[in-house]
Design an enzyme around this catalytic site. Sequence first.
Site, PDB file in Angstrom:
ATOM      1  N   ARG A 204       1.988 -12.316  -0.814  1.00 53.88           N
ATOM      2  CA  ARG A 204       0.673 -12.653  -0.263  1.00 53.88           C
ATOM      3  C   ARG A 204       0.046 -13.848  -0.967  1.00 53.88           C
ATOM      4  O   ARG A 204       0.344 -14.135  -2.138  1.00 53.88           O
ATOM      5  CB  ARG A 204      -0.271 -11.458  -0.451  1.00 53.88           C
ATOM      6  CG  ARG A 204       0.191 -10.172   0.235  1.00 53.88           C
ATOM      7  CD  ARG A 204      -0.556  -9.926   1.499  1.00 53.88           C
ATOM      8  NE  ARG A 204       0.002  -8.835   2.301  1.00 53.88           N
ATOM      9  CZ  ARG A 204      -0.524  -8.434   3.450  1.00 53.88           C
ATOM     10  NH1 ARG A 204      -1.591  -9.018   3.931  1.00 53.88           N
ATOM     11  NH2 ARG A 204       0.036  -7.467   4.143  1.00 53.88           N
TER      12      ARG A 204
ATOM     13  N   ASP B 224      -9.311  -9.981   8.919  1.00 55.21           N
ATOM     14  CA  ASP B 224      -8.777  -8.643   8.640  1.00 55.21           C
ATOM     15  C   ASP B 224      -9.760  -7.506   8.921  1.00 55.21           C
ATOM     16  O   ASP B 224      -9.341  -6.444   9.335  1.00 55.21           O
ATOM     17  CB  ASP B 224      -8.323  -8.573   7.170  1.00 55.21           C
ATOM     18  CG  ASP B 224      -7.380  -7.405   6.887  1.00 55.21           C
ATOM     19  OD1 ASP B 224      -6.375  -7.273   7.612  1.00 55.21           O
ATOM     20  OD2 ASP B 224      -7.652  -6.625   5.960  1.00 55.21           O
TER      21      ASP B 224
ATOM     22  N   ARG C 275       0.838  -1.192   0.000  1.00 50.93           N
ATOM     23  CA  ARG C 275       0.000   0.000   0.000  1.00 50.93           C
ATOM     24  C   ARG C 275       0.876   1.245   0.000  1.00 50.93           C
ATOM     25  O   ARG C 275       1.996   1.243   0.504  1.00 50.93           O
ATOM     26  CB  ARG C 275      -0.902   0.012   1.239  1.00 50.93           C
ATOM     27  CG  ARG C 275      -2.089  -0.941   1.124  1.00 50.93           C
ATOM     28  CD  ARG C 275      -2.982  -0.906   2.361  1.00 50.93           C
ATOM     29  NE  ARG C 275      -2.291  -1.410   3.525  1.00 50.93           N
ATOM     30  CZ  ARG C 275      -1.721  -0.665   4.447  1.00 50.93           C
ATOM     31  NH1 ARG C 275      -1.782   0.647   4.379  1.00 50.93           N
ATOM     32  NH2 ARG C 275      -1.104  -1.215   5.462  1.00 50.93           N
TER      33      ARG C 275
ATOM     34  N   CYS D  61       0.971  -7.642  11.647  1.00 47.16           N
ATOM     35  CA  CYS D  61       1.283  -7.793  13.070  1.00 47.16           C
ATOM     36  C   CYS D  61       0.562  -8.974  13.711  1.00 47.16           C
ATOM     37  O   CYS D  61       0.524  -9.088  14.931  1.00 47.16           O
ATOM     38  CB  CYS D  61       0.962  -6.514  13.821  1.00 47.16           C
ATOM     39  SG  CYS D  61       2.112  -5.192  13.436  1.00 47.16           S
TER      40      CYS D  61
ATOM     41  N   LYS E 270      -9.842  -2.535   1.738  1.00 43.37           N
ATOM     42  CA  LYS E 270      -9.534  -1.404   2.609  1.00 43.37           C
ATOM     43  C   LYS E 270     -10.300  -0.151   2.185  1.00 43.37           C
ATOM     44  O   LYS E 270     -10.748   0.625   3.028  1.00 43.37           O
ATOM     45  CB  LYS E 270      -8.016  -1.153   2.646  1.00 43.37           C
ATOM     46  CG  LYS E 270      -7.221  -2.323   3.247  1.00 43.37           C
ATOM     47  CD  LYS E 270      -7.678  -2.595   4.636  1.00 43.37           C
ATOM     48  CE  LYS E 270      -7.189  -3.832   5.345  1.00 43.37           C
ATOM     49  NZ  LYS E 270      -5.858  -4.309   5.242  1.00 43.37           N
TER      50      LYS E 270
ATOM     51  N   SER F 240      -1.171  -3.721  10.202  1.00 47.67           N
ATOM     52  CA  SER F 240      -0.825  -4.614   9.097  1.00 47.67           C
ATOM     53  C   SER F 240       0.433  -5.422   9.418  1.00 47.67           C
ATOM     54  O   SER F 240       1.399  -4.887   9.956  1.00 47.67           O
ATOM     55  CB  SER F 240      -0.581  -3.796   7.832  1.00 47.67           C
ATOM     56  OG  SER F 240      -1.745  -3.059   7.538  1.00 47.67           O
TER      57      SER F 240
ATOM     58  N   HIS G  89     -10.472  -2.631  11.550  1.00 42.07           N
ATOM     59  CA  HIS G  89      -9.404  -3.483  11.014  1.00 42.07           C
ATOM     60  C   HIS G  89      -9.167  -4.635  11.993  1.00 42.07           C
ATOM     61  O   HIS G  89      -8.166  -4.677  12.696  1.00 42.07           O
ATOM     62  CB  HIS G  89      -8.137  -2.624  10.860  1.00 42.07           C
ATOM     63  CG  HIS G  89      -7.036  -3.262  10.073  1.00 42.07           C
ATOM     64  ND1 HIS G  89      -5.719  -2.827  10.160  1.00 42.07           N
ATOM     65  CD2 HIS G  89      -7.032  -4.267   9.166  1.00 42.07           C
ATOM     66  CE1 HIS G  89      -4.970  -3.551   9.344  1.00 42.07           C
ATOM     67  NE2 HIS G  89      -5.723  -4.428   8.745  1.00 42.07           N
TER      68      HIS G  89
ATOM     69  N   TYR H  92      -1.730  -3.673  -6.587  1.00 45.76           N
ATOM     70  CA  TYR H  92      -1.501  -4.315  -5.296  1.00 45.76           C
ATOM     71  C   TYR H  92      -2.777  -4.323  -4.441  1.00 45.76           C
ATOM     72  O   TYR H  92      -3.478  -3.304  -4.346  1.00 45.76           O
ATOM     73  CB  TYR H  92      -0.368  -3.622  -4.517  1.00 45.76           C
ATOM     74  CG  TYR H  92      -0.323  -4.144  -3.104  1.00 45.76           C
ATOM     75  CD1 TYR H  92       0.198  -5.422  -2.840  1.00 45.76           C
ATOM     76  CD2 TYR H  92      -0.883  -3.439  -2.048  1.00 45.76           C
ATOM     77  CE1 TYR H  92       0.175  -5.940  -1.557  1.00 45.76           C
ATOM     78  CE2 TYR H  92      -0.912  -3.956  -0.761  1.00 45.76           C
ATOM     79  CZ  TYR H  92      -0.379  -5.207  -0.522  1.00 45.76           C
ATOM     80  OH  TYR H  92      -0.414  -5.741   0.745  1.00 45.76           O
TER      81      TYR H  92
HETATM   82  P1  GTP Z   1      -2.225  -7.912   7.313  1.00 47.48           P
HETATM   83  O1  GTP Z   1      -2.764  -8.949   6.390  1.00 47.48           O
HETATM   84  O2  GTP Z   1      -1.169  -7.063   6.698  1.00 47.48           O
HETATM   85  O3  GTP Z   1      -3.307  -7.065   7.932  1.00 47.48           O
HETATM   86  O4  GTP Z   1      -1.393  -8.687   8.469  1.00 47.48           O
HETATM   87  P2  GTP Z   1      -1.852  -9.546   9.740  1.00 47.48           P
HETATM   88  O5  GTP Z   1      -2.119  -8.646  10.895  1.00 47.48           O
HETATM   89  O6  GTP Z   1      -2.914 -10.503   9.378  1.00 47.48           O
HETATM   90  O7  GTP Z   1      -0.506 -10.332  10.114  1.00 47.48           O
HETATM   91  P3  GTP Z   1      -0.130 -11.885   9.944  1.00 47.48           P
HETATM   92  O8  GTP Z   1      -0.919 -12.779  10.850  1.00 47.48           O
HETATM   93  O9  GTP Z   1      -0.126 -12.219   8.521  1.00 47.48           O
HETATM   94  O10 GTP Z   1       1.355 -11.876  10.487  1.00 47.48           O
HETATM   95  C1  GTP Z   1       2.358 -11.067   9.936  1.00 47.48           C
HETATM   96  C2  GTP Z   1       3.720 -11.537  10.341  1.00 47.48           C
HETATM   97  O11 GTP Z   1       3.825 -11.611  11.750  1.00 47.48           O
HETATM   98  C3  GTP Z   1       4.064 -12.921   9.796  1.00 47.48           C
HETATM   99  O12 GTP Z   1       5.382 -12.924   9.346  1.00 47.48           O
HETATM  100  C4  GTP Z   1       3.900 -13.812  10.997  1.00 47.48           C
HETATM  101  O13 GTP Z   1       4.717 -14.945  10.928  1.00 47.48           O
HETATM  102  C5  GTP Z   1       4.256 -12.900  12.154  1.00 47.48           C
HETATM  103  N1  GTP Z   1       3.538 -13.290  13.387  1.00 47.48           N
HETATM  104  C6  GTP Z   1       2.210 -13.503  13.513  1.00 47.48           C
HETATM  105  N2  GTP Z   1       1.892 -13.913  14.772  1.00 47.48           N
HETATM  106  C7  GTP Z   1       3.044 -13.930  15.463  1.00 47.48           C
HETATM  107  C8  GTP Z   1       3.388 -14.268  16.825  1.00 47.48           C
HETATM  108  O14 GTP Z   1       2.555 -14.627  17.653  1.00 47.48           O
HETATM  109  N3  GTP Z   1       4.697 -14.147  17.160  1.00 47.48           N
HETATM  110  C9  GTP Z   1       5.648 -13.750  16.266  1.00 47.48           C
HETATM  111  N4  GTP Z   1       6.901 -13.674  16.685  1.00 47.48           N
HETATM  112  N5  GTP Z   1       5.369 -13.452  14.979  1.00 47.48           N
HETATM  113  C10 GTP Z   1       4.094 -13.528  14.585  1.00 47.48           C
HETATM  114  C1  SPV Z   2      -2.974  -4.723   5.326  1.00 50.91           C
HETATM  115  O1  SPV Z   2      -1.976  -4.118   4.888  1.00 50.91           O
HETATM  116  O2  SPV Z   2      -3.511  -4.438   6.423  1.00 50.91           O
HETATM  117  C2  SPV Z   2      -3.537  -5.854   4.556  1.00 50.91           C
HETATM  118  C3  SPV Z   2      -3.109  -6.009   3.197  1.00 50.91           C
HETATM  119  O3  SPV Z   2      -4.403  -6.559   5.025  1.00 50.91           O
HETATM  120  S1  SPV Z   2      -3.896  -4.864   2.171  1.00 50.91           S
HETATM  121  O4  SPV Z   2      -5.062  -5.499   1.592  1.00 50.91           O
HETATM  122  O5  SPV Z   2      -2.948  -4.509   1.137  1.00 50.91           O
HETATM  123  O6  SPV Z   2      -4.291  -3.691   2.910  1.00 50.91           O
HETATM  124 MN    MN Z   3      -4.907  -5.893   7.098  1.00 52.36          MN
END
Ligand code: GTP
Ligand code: SPV
Ligand code: MN
Length: 605
Positions: free
Chosen positions: A383, A291, A83, A264, A220, A262, A240, A211
């Site tokens: 992704r 999400d 983004r 996290c 979003k 994002s 979110h 993207y």
């Molecule tokens: P968006 O799709 O961008 O909104 O991201 P999200 O909040 O869904 O994050 P996601 O669960 O995909 O995790 C993002 C990154 O954080 C990945 O590389 C995971 O491996 C890492 N991660 C997720 N949960 C944990 C955790 O409990 N501990 C650690 N150390 N890393 C984590």
């Molecule tokens: C985020 O960045 O919080 C995502 C991916 O979930 S996107 O759809 O690009 O916003």
């Molecule tokens: Mn997201």
Amino acid sequence: MQPFGTLPPTMLQTSDLNRELMAWVEETSELTKPDIIHWCTGSEAESERLNDLLTKDGTFIPLDPIRHPNSFYARSDVNDVARVEGRTFICSATEQDAGPSNNWMDPIQMREFMNGLFDGCMTGRVMYVIPYLMGPPGSSMAQVGVVITDSAYVVANMRIMTRIGSVALEEFPHKASFVKGMHSTGVLDPEQRYICHFPELGLIMSFSSNYGGNALLGKKCHALRLASAQARQEGWMAEHMLILGITSPDGVKTYVAGAFPSACGKTNLAMIVPPDVDQAKGWKVECIGDDIAWLSFGEDGRLWAINPEAGFFGVAPGTSMTTNPNAMLSCRANTIFTNVALRDDRTIWWEGMDGPPPESCTDWTGQPWTPGCGRPAAHPNSRFTAPARQCPAISPEWQNPEGVPISAIIFGGRRSTTVPLVSESLSWQHGTYVGATLTSENTAAAAGTVGQLRYDPMAMLPFCGYHMADYWQHWLNMGKHGGDQMPTIYHVNWFRKDEAGKLIWPGYRQNMRVLKWIVDRVRQRGDAVASPIGMLPTPQALEISGTDWPQETVKELLAVDREEWYKEVDRREEFFANFATNLPPELLRENEALRKRLQDEQLRF
Ligand code: GTP
Ligand code: SPV
Ligand code: MN
């Protein structure tokens, strides 16, 4: 290859809304001047034709049909991987409405400027018209929209992420309005990239990026930026947030929503597999969404949530059968992988996947890659786009038109210091303050410096479609309306590091310890001790005594260092000053109350 055109479905001949749609499609095609117009039906046959088209033009590489049935590999332009917050605009009537945390442009000027970019941009291309539905069919909370795009890649992704075609058009008679989205690939020039929102018009215009968050306009742009502004007017919330359901050993289900910035950890937490010992005791977790959540008051006065999406747009790196088996199984088939690495046998790879890295493969840019070459094989923000129904842990409630009742809301960011593993807010107002002051270290999901600490209120900084301080006021108002039926608010941090810079908390499945405490607390039975920042679990309550983790580690995880927190309070005061004109005074009062509690000698623990 000659693409295919179709006529608008006959069901569009009636009603004012349908006439508005037909007129807008005509107007847009006069502006963009496509060769052909295609109305998407969402059918299997249409999907097959699109995938063939994308394969023939080189956008898609079909993956191994046994290992990844009906799945495709895609690479984006190298400058189009995340983004672009700096080029995302909220074009509300006045600059004041957009607030200091959004880019603003005058809506009339910006529309004129964007119309200039869209003028003739689809010449030689197909214009796809995608009716889509956000939310379960038949839900009064669900919304319809229509995206016009010249990208078949966008159609293929939207088909997974939302409900497109006839299922959406069937909902039109029940809705008062639809969101209009215009998207064009342009020539992917980053200088021409603009993601513009017109809240008063229910309009999105996105140019020059393919993207996810920039181009899949249901996500979003509609479900957060436009919906948040609408939700404020109508008394609901667009957040979110992931949504999950936890079944306790006695069979009671507790639903939890969670906002994390994002990349996290939302997808990971939404799909958590409880440790074997918990499963044996009868604990179970099911996923409703990963999400976005739309929350509104039910007839019982509680907050109910639906997931407006139908798919996962998940971060690939770090996802494995160890960290998130449900995500791995969700994206086994019918999935689009973007910017991961491609192995010679037409399977995929990314950093953190199970097993050793391939001896060689092709990286996300199309270059040969070997383990020692010094570059990542997959882009850090690569992704997978996968249907939610394929998640083994998908909840039977995930398409319930009523949604699910939420008992707890979790905020979490990436903080290597200061913020303990989990704390419980003292009230809805205190929890709103905790959300408003959420901070996190930047990730690769947005263009910019990775690792830098920033405030990301309610994980909505990039997604709130109006003045952030008015958004906080809206949270407070929701709390006043819901009273003691509002969910309890928690703050978690999986990312605290020790002095050597190593993560202290194992995370992933072990996060179940925290979820169990939260469930016990909202069911009035988990043990807690008071601290200046809120209630903390006792080590027993986290069941850490049963592990071989040293007492010191537990202490470090739950520590509230007064000196660090005094600094935090000062920084928050400065942060709030940015929103001074509209800032709810309650938030400053909460900050001062925290300062006072930090001075309270009784709160030693
Ligand atoms: P968006 O799709 O961008 O909104 O991201 P999200 O909040 O869904 O994050 P996601 O669960 O995909 O995790 C993002 C990154 O954080 C990945 O590389 C995971 O491996 C890492 N991660 C997720 N949960 C944990 C955790 O409990 N501990 C650690 N150390 N890393 C984590
Ligand atoms: C985020 O960045 O919080 C995502 C991916 O979930 S996107 O759809 O690009 O916003
Ligand atoms: Mn997201």
